[in-house]
Structure formats: structure tokens, C-alpha cells
Design a protein around this motif. Sequence first.
Motif, mmCIF file in Angstrom:
data_model
loop_
_atom_site.group_PDB
_atom_site.id
_atom_site.type_symbol
_atom_site.label_atom_id
_atom_site.label_comp_id
_atom_site.label_asym_id
_atom_site.label_seq_id
_atom_site.Cartn_x
_atom_site.Cartn_y
_atom_site.Cartn_z
ATOM 1 N N UNK A 162 9.109 0.307 -7.176
ATOM 2 C CA UNK A 162 9.752 -0.995 -7.031
ATOM 3 C C UNK A 162 10.684 -1.343 -8.186
ATOM 4 N N UNK A 163 10.677 -0.522 -9.240
ATOM 5 C CA UNK A 163 11.512 -0.775 -10.424
ATOM 6 C C UNK A 163 11.185 -2.143 -11.029
ATOM 7 N N UNK A 164 9.876 -2.407 -11.172
ATOM 8 C CA UNK A 164 9.415 -3.694 -11.684
ATOM 9 C C UNK A 164 8.386 -3.501 -12.793
ATOM 10 N N UNK A 165 8.306 -4.473 -13.705
ATOM 11 C CA UNK A 165 7.266 -4.400 -14.739
ATOM 12 C C UNK A 165 5.899 -4.771 -14.157
ATOM 13 N N UNK A 166 4.860 -4.243 -14.781
ATOM 14 C CA UNK A 166 3.493 -4.609 -14.413
ATOM 15 C C UNK A 166 3.148 -5.889 -15.167
ATOM 16 N N UNK A 167 2.652 -6.863 -14.409
ATOM 17 C CA UNK A 167 2.276 -8.160 -14.977
ATOM 18 C C UNK A 167 0.757 -8.264 -14.904
ATOM 19 N N UNK B 37 4.877 -6.919 -10.832
ATOM 20 C CA UNK B 37 3.805 -6.475 -9.949
ATOM 21 C C UNK B 37 2.458 -6.689 -10.621
ATOM 22 N N UNK B 38 1.476 -7.058 -9.839
ATOM 23 C CA UNK B 38 0.091 -7.047 -10.275
ATOM 24 C C UNK B 38 -0.573 -5.859 -9.594
ATOM 25 N N UNK B 39 -1.220 -5.007 -10.388
ATOM 26 C CA UNK B 39 -1.883 -3.833 -9.841
ATOM 27 C C UNK B 39 -3.304 -4.180 -9.413
ATOM 28 N N UNK B 40 -3.748 -3.604 -8.299
ATOM 29 C CA UNK B 40 -5.100 -3.833 -7.809
ATOM 30 C C UNK B 40 -6.123 -2.962 -8.523
ATOM 31 N N UNK B 41 -5.662 -1.851 -9.112
ATOM 32 C CA UNK B 41 -6.551 -0.947 -9.842
ATOM 33 C C UNK B 41 -5.700 -0.148 -10.813
ATOM 34 N N UNK B 42 -6.319 0.809 -11.504
ATOM 35 C CA UNK B 42 -5.574 1.597 -12.495
ATOM 36 C C UNK B 42 -5.278 3.002 -11.988
ATOM 37 N N UNK B 43 -5.303 3.185 -10.674
ATOM 38 C CA UNK B 43 -5.061 4.506 -10.096
ATOM 39 C C UNK B 43 -3.622 4.972 -10.320
ATOM 40 N N UNK B 44 -3.432 6.280 -10.139
ATOM 41 C CA UNK B 44 -2.092 6.855 -10.213
ATOM 42 C C UNK B 44 -1.176 6.209 -9.164
ATOM 43 N N UNK B 45 -1.741 5.914 -7.984
ATOM 44 C CA UNK B 45 -0.971 5.266 -6.916
ATOM 45 C C UNK B 45 -0.439 3.907 -7.383
ATOM 46 N N UNK B 46 -1.328 3.111 -7.965
ATOM 47 C CA UNK B 46 -0.938 1.775 -8.418
ATOM 48 C C UNK B 46 0.107 1.862 -9.528
ATOM 49 N N UNK B 47 -0.116 2.764 -10.489
ATOM 50 C CA UNK B 47 0.840 2.917 -11.589
ATOM 51 C C UNK B 47 2.216 3.326 -11.065
ATOM 52 N N UNK B 48 2.241 4.193 -10.042
ATOM 53 C CA UNK B 48 3.506 4.664 -9.471
ATOM 54 C C UNK B 48 4.273 3.549 -8.765
ATOM 55 N N UNK C 194 -4.249 0.298 -0.702
ATOM 56 C CA UNK C 194 -3.598 -0.928 -1.162
ATOM 57 C C UNK C 194 -3.589 -0.927 -2.691
ATOM 58 N N UNK C 195 -2.390 -1.081 -3.281
ATOM 59 C CA UNK C 195 -2.254 -0.839 -4.714
ATOM 60 C C UNK C 195 -1.690 -1.984 -5.538
ATOM 61 N N UNK C 196 -0.902 -2.848 -4.957
ATOM 62 C CA UNK C 196 -0.181 -3.807 -5.793
ATOM 63 C C UNK C 196 0.241 -5.031 -4.995
ATOM 64 N N UNK D 195 0.829 -1.188 0.000
ATOM 65 C CA UNK D 195 0.000 0.000 0.000
ATOM 66 C C UNK D 195 0.865 1.239 0.000
ATOM 67 N N UNK D 196 0.214 2.383 -0.232
ATOM 68 C CA UNK D 196 0.927 3.647 -0.252
ATOM 69 C C UNK D 196 0.051 4.751 0.327
ATOM 70 N N UNK D 197 0.711 5.763 0.836
ATOM 71 C CA UNK D 197 0.060 7.001 1.259
ATOM 72 C C UNK D 197 0.919 8.138 0.734
#
Length: 185
Positions: free
Chosen positions: A175-180, A159-170, A145-147, A4-6
Motif C-alpha cells: 500500500x506504500x503506507x507507514x505502519x501506525x 496502516x494498523x497491522x493485525x499481527x506481526x506476520x510477514x504478510x502483515x509487514x508486507x 486478514x492482515x491490516x 487480507x492477502x493470499x
Amino acid sequence: MPFGTWWRGTPLPDLSPLPAFSASISTDTQLITRLAKLSQQEIDDRFQTGKHLYIAFISEVPVAYGWVATREVNFPHFQFSFLIPPRNCYLWDFLTLPEWRGRGIYPHLLQTIIRQEALVDRFWIGYEPGNEASAHGIRKAGFHMVTELVIAEGRVSGLTLFDSSEYAQASADFFHLPIVTNTGS
């Protein structure tokens, strides 16, 4: 492992008052050794790599702790490490002592860290799958909670994103990882 992120500027939820609660950075290695059950060498290594520790107290009694990483993160179990971008931090290795659990200390500690880390704009935190108490405390403190890490053959692969929010994309940049794409597993 979910994360998660804040982000600074996002309102923090109000928490129920916790009388006599306080938290601050500590460099008291004897107390840290006793609470965290870490060796002096482990503590020194953490301090030397830009990490610092917050300890929470009720009155004068230490009840919880958590670490803040500002330079690098290492997950040796998954053979994965990365550098932390400027104005970001990773919160990790939190523990509320057993006799103090269930009182809302964890969310108070997280919010105290957010308020005291004025040079940080984005806070990131994870929890072990199945640790619902930790997940609840993280959400209650105001984290989104984002990823989740994708583990393949014992290693982090994306990473698997939980949604398409700016938080999740960031999170991919953090983490310097590709989105899967989520495969439903």
C-alpha cells in the motif's frame, strides 16, 4: 477498511462443491454493463488502466463478478491511490447477485481467480467495515486478514497491522503506507 492477502504457495482451503460453477475473464461489455451497472466509459476506463473482470456462472447464468487490478488502485473517497508492485494484484468491486447469495459463490470466485492468475504471487483484497458476509467469504477462500487503513481527517494516513506476520509487514510495502501503532480506536 480491513485487508487480507493470499500468497502463492499457501494452501487453499477445500470448499464445498458447487455444481455447475464456472468463472472466467470477460470482456463482454454488454453483460458487464448489465451486471455491474457501469457505463461503457467506466468499463473502458477500467480496461485501459490494466483492470480485468471475472464473471462467475452457475450453469450458463451469470451470478457474480469481481475486478482484478494489476497496475494501480484508487480510493477517491479517501483521496488515496498507489501503484501495484509487480506480481501483485488487488481484488475489488465484487458482487454476488442478491438471488444467488448464501451459496458459497464468492469464495469459489476468489479461488478461481487465484488459480487463473498464474503471473500473480500476492493477492490483496479489502472489504467495507461491517460487511461480515464479505469478510466471511474472503476468509473462507483462504485469505489471511492482515491490516486496516488508518483514516485521519478523511484521508488515509497509514496502516494498523493485525499481527506481526510477514504478510502483515508486507502490506505496508504493497500500500506504500507507514505502519501506525494501534491506538485502540
